[in-house]
Design a protein around this motif. Sequence first.
Motif, PDB file in Angstrom:
ATOM      1  N   ARG A  17       0.734  -0.987  -0.047  1.00  0.00           N
ATOM      2  CA  ARG A  17      -0.051  -0.006   0.065  1.00  0.00           C
ATOM      3  C   ARG A  17       0.836   1.280  -0.106  1.00  0.00           C
ATOM      4  O   ARG A  17       0.507   2.176  -0.653  1.00  0.00           O
ATOM      5  CB  ARG A  17      -0.865   0.114   1.304  1.00  0.00           C
ATOM      6  N   PHE A  18       1.792   1.221   0.840  1.00  0.00           N
ATOM      7  CA  PHE A  18       2.845   2.586   1.034  1.00  0.00           C
ATOM      8  C   PHE A  18       4.009   2.698   0.282  1.00  0.00           C
ATOM      9  O   PHE A  18       4.694   3.417   0.196  1.00  0.00           O
ATOM     10  CB  PHE A  18       3.035   2.662   2.615  1.00  0.00           C
ATOM     11  N   GLY A  19       3.860   1.615  -0.836  1.00  0.00           N
ATOM     12  CA  GLY A  19       5.024   1.858  -1.851  1.00  0.00           C
ATOM     13  C   GLY A  19       6.403   1.351  -1.273  1.00  0.00           C
ATOM     14  O   GLY A  19       7.498   1.665  -1.468  1.00  0.00           O
ATOM     15  N   PHE A  20       6.358   0.426  -0.415  1.00  0.00           N
ATOM     16  CA  PHE A  20       7.661  -0.110   0.368  1.00  0.00           C
ATOM     17  C   PHE A  20       7.844  -1.378   0.085  1.00  0.00           C
ATOM     18  O   PHE A  20       8.737  -2.140   0.673  1.00  0.00           O
ATOM     19  CB  PHE A  20       7.537   0.014   1.856  1.00  0.00           C
ATOM     20  N   PHE A  21       7.434  -1.849  -1.206  1.00  0.00           N
ATOM     21  CA  PHE A  21       7.589  -3.367  -1.697  1.00  0.00           C
ATOM     22  C   PHE A  21       7.717  -3.494  -2.990  1.00  0.00           C
ATOM     23  O   PHE A  21       7.372  -4.666  -3.595  1.00  0.00           O
ATOM     24  CB  PHE A  21       6.062  -4.285  -1.204  1.00  0.00           C
ATOM     25  N   GLY A  22       8.466  -2.503  -3.624  1.00  0.00           N
ATOM     26  CA  GLY A  22       8.772  -2.798  -5.066  1.00  0.00           C
ATOM     27  C   GLY A  22       7.936  -2.270  -6.052  1.00  0.00           C
ATOM     28  O   GLY A  22       6.608  -2.231  -5.950  1.00  0.00           O
ATOM     29  N   SER A  23       8.711  -2.091  -7.232  1.00  0.00           N
ATOM     30  CA  SER A  23       7.896  -1.463  -8.284  1.00  0.00           C
ATOM     31  C   SER A  23       7.586  -2.515  -9.423  1.00  0.00           C
ATOM     32  O   SER A  23       7.057  -2.071 -10.533  1.00  0.00           O
ATOM     33  CB  SER A  23       8.223   0.023  -8.782  1.00  0.00           C
ATOM     34  N   SER A  24       8.255  -3.629  -9.289  1.00  0.00           N
ATOM     35  CA  SER A  24       8.231  -4.639 -10.208  1.00  0.00           C
ATOM     36  C   SER A  24       8.282  -5.843  -9.565  1.00  0.00           C
ATOM     37  O   SER A  24       8.539  -5.874  -8.579  1.00  0.00           O
ATOM     38  CB  SER A  24       9.530  -4.485 -11.214  1.00  0.00           C
ATOM     39  N   GLU A  25       7.749  -6.915 -10.319  1.00  0.00           N
ATOM     40  CA  GLU A  25       7.873  -8.412  -9.727  1.00  0.00           C
ATOM     41  C   GLU A  25       9.173  -8.758  -9.048  1.00  0.00           C
ATOM     42  O   GLU A  25       9.301  -9.400  -8.132  1.00  0.00           O
ATOM     43  CB  GLU A  25       7.529  -9.373 -10.741  1.00  0.00           C
ATOM     44  N   ILE A  26      10.192  -8.398  -9.964  1.00  0.00           N
ATOM     45  CA  ILE A  26      11.529  -8.815  -9.619  1.00  0.00           C
ATOM     46  C   ILE A  26      12.066  -8.136  -8.279  1.00  0.00           C
ATOM     47  O   ILE A  26      12.579  -8.873  -7.477  1.00  0.00           O
ATOM     48  CB  ILE A  26      12.468  -8.788 -10.653  1.00  0.00           C
ATOM     49  N   GLU A  27      11.668  -6.737  -8.205  1.00  0.00           N
ATOM     50  CA  GLU A  27      11.952  -5.923  -7.316  1.00  0.00           C
ATOM     51  C   GLU A  27      11.408  -6.425  -6.067  1.00  0.00           C
ATOM     52  O   GLU A  27      11.959  -6.464  -4.899  1.00  0.00           O
ATOM     53  CB  GLU A  27      11.886  -4.531  -7.529  1.00  0.00           C
ATOM     54  N   THR A  28      10.208  -6.495  -6.134  1.00  0.00           N
ATOM     55  CA  THR A  28       9.286  -7.270  -4.945  1.00  0.00           C
ATOM     56  C   THR A  28       9.929  -8.234  -4.470  1.00  0.00           C
ATOM     57  O   THR A  28      10.009  -8.687  -3.161  1.00  0.00           O
ATOM     58  CB  THR A  28       7.982  -7.526  -5.398  1.00  0.00           C
ATOM     59  N   ALA A  29      10.403  -9.238  -5.301  1.00  0.00           N
ATOM     60  CA  ALA A  29      11.031 -10.709  -4.905  1.00  0.00           C
ATOM     61  C   ALA A  29      12.440 -10.145  -4.159  1.00  0.00           C
ATOM     62  O   ALA A  29      12.491 -10.980  -3.216  1.00  0.00           O
ATOM     63  CB  ALA A  29      11.184 -11.385  -6.073  1.00  0.00           C
ATOM     64  N   MET A  30      12.935  -9.320  -4.555  1.00  0.00           N
ATOM     65  CA  MET A  30      14.110  -9.055  -3.865  1.00  0.00           C
ATOM     66  C   MET A  30      14.057  -8.619  -2.518  1.00  0.00           C
ATOM     67  O   MET A  30      14.697  -8.842  -1.543  1.00  0.00           O
ATOM     68  CB  MET A  30      15.106  -8.070  -4.682  1.00  0.00           C
TER      69      MET A  30
END
Lengths: 201, 203
Positions: free
Chosen positions: A77-90
């Motif tokens: 919600r707050f933009g603290f979990f990545g802007s792409s699938e890969i970034e989210t996974a990292m």
Amino acid sequence: MAYRLSYFDGKGLAEISRLLFALSGTPFEDHRISLADDRAEWKKIKHTYPFEKIPQLTVDGVHIPQSKAIERFLSRRFGFFGSSEIETAMIDGFSEQVRDISIAYGQARGNDEKVAKFWAEDFPTNIAILAKNAPHDGHFVGGKFSLPDVQFYYITSSYFDAQDKVDAILSKYDNLLKIRETVANNERIKEYVKNRKPTPF
Amino acid sequence: MASSYKLAYFDGRGLAEISRLLFTLAGVPFEDIRFSAEGEKKEWNQAKPDYPFEKIPQLTVDGHKIPQSKAIERFLARRFGFFGSNELETARVDAFSEQVRDINISYNQARGNDEKIAKFWAEDFPANIAILAKNAPNDGHFVGGKFSLPDVQFYYITSTFFTTQDKVDAVLSKYDNLLKIREAVANNDRIREYVKNRKATPW
């Protein structure tokens, strides 16, 4: 969007979520359940909580249990979990690596020998891996705040009684100290921590 | 263009099996890299420098290296449509997933200690299962009437993970909706084929 975070009157499993609200500048109802009389209040209301556990986040009437699911929901919600699938996974990978610290400590606590091994081996090894993979810009991923930054800050500054042991190991790693500092020195976090009432845990 | 996936782990089920089941359920091919777990684990030690977090499982997707079994599972689940179709549904899927994971976490805290293991079977496991049963629908899935990550994790932990399968079944037998969820995964054609052909390993 109305948020209500229910937990005991303490830091425990809810504090990282409270820090996420603070960091993002998002208001929420900090619903705290008393520990008095052997948690009598909780025992009375427990059955109204679908998973019979806290923390529980209620968002516009929808109940979300489980501290880590709550943290990831808020982070997204707050933009603290990545802007792409890969970034989210990292980000998720770093988050799990930090979580391994709590998991290892949870397995050791109560047993002096295991706790000694935790401080001598498990904790330093985990920190070394984080240090090896973390950038030098005050954040774990993407040069901006993400969930593991906050989780790391919490576990290395507010979680352990043996803070000296934590600092002894952390002192070797400038990049990790920088990450902890970036969260600690954030204006909103500073204000939140300054006003936070002390609790037993 | 379709992604290329490499999942590296030891030659066993362990922390990689749920990811392998996700690939299988989704019908997505992947390179199943297995390092021998015997003796001094020479193969793995030699390969370690290529693994930034020095741990396996590691998923390599189009060259990106993703560590940590749970981060891998959630990444794959998201990719394959097993992680909810909106923020709130995702949170619900994630919550069931964490509830199932609590079973492993409490078992790992108990293992090696007979008294704690007895308490696990007598209290922790039944209490966790009761919560899952209280919140699970009756349609063979935890969320949204379709396969999602916790369905697969639940199937795995209640059919493949424990050596004392009888203790698991004794507790589960009380809950039709949970049996249904385990069954929906077990009876899926792709899962059945995969399990039929899976080579037996010690773990």
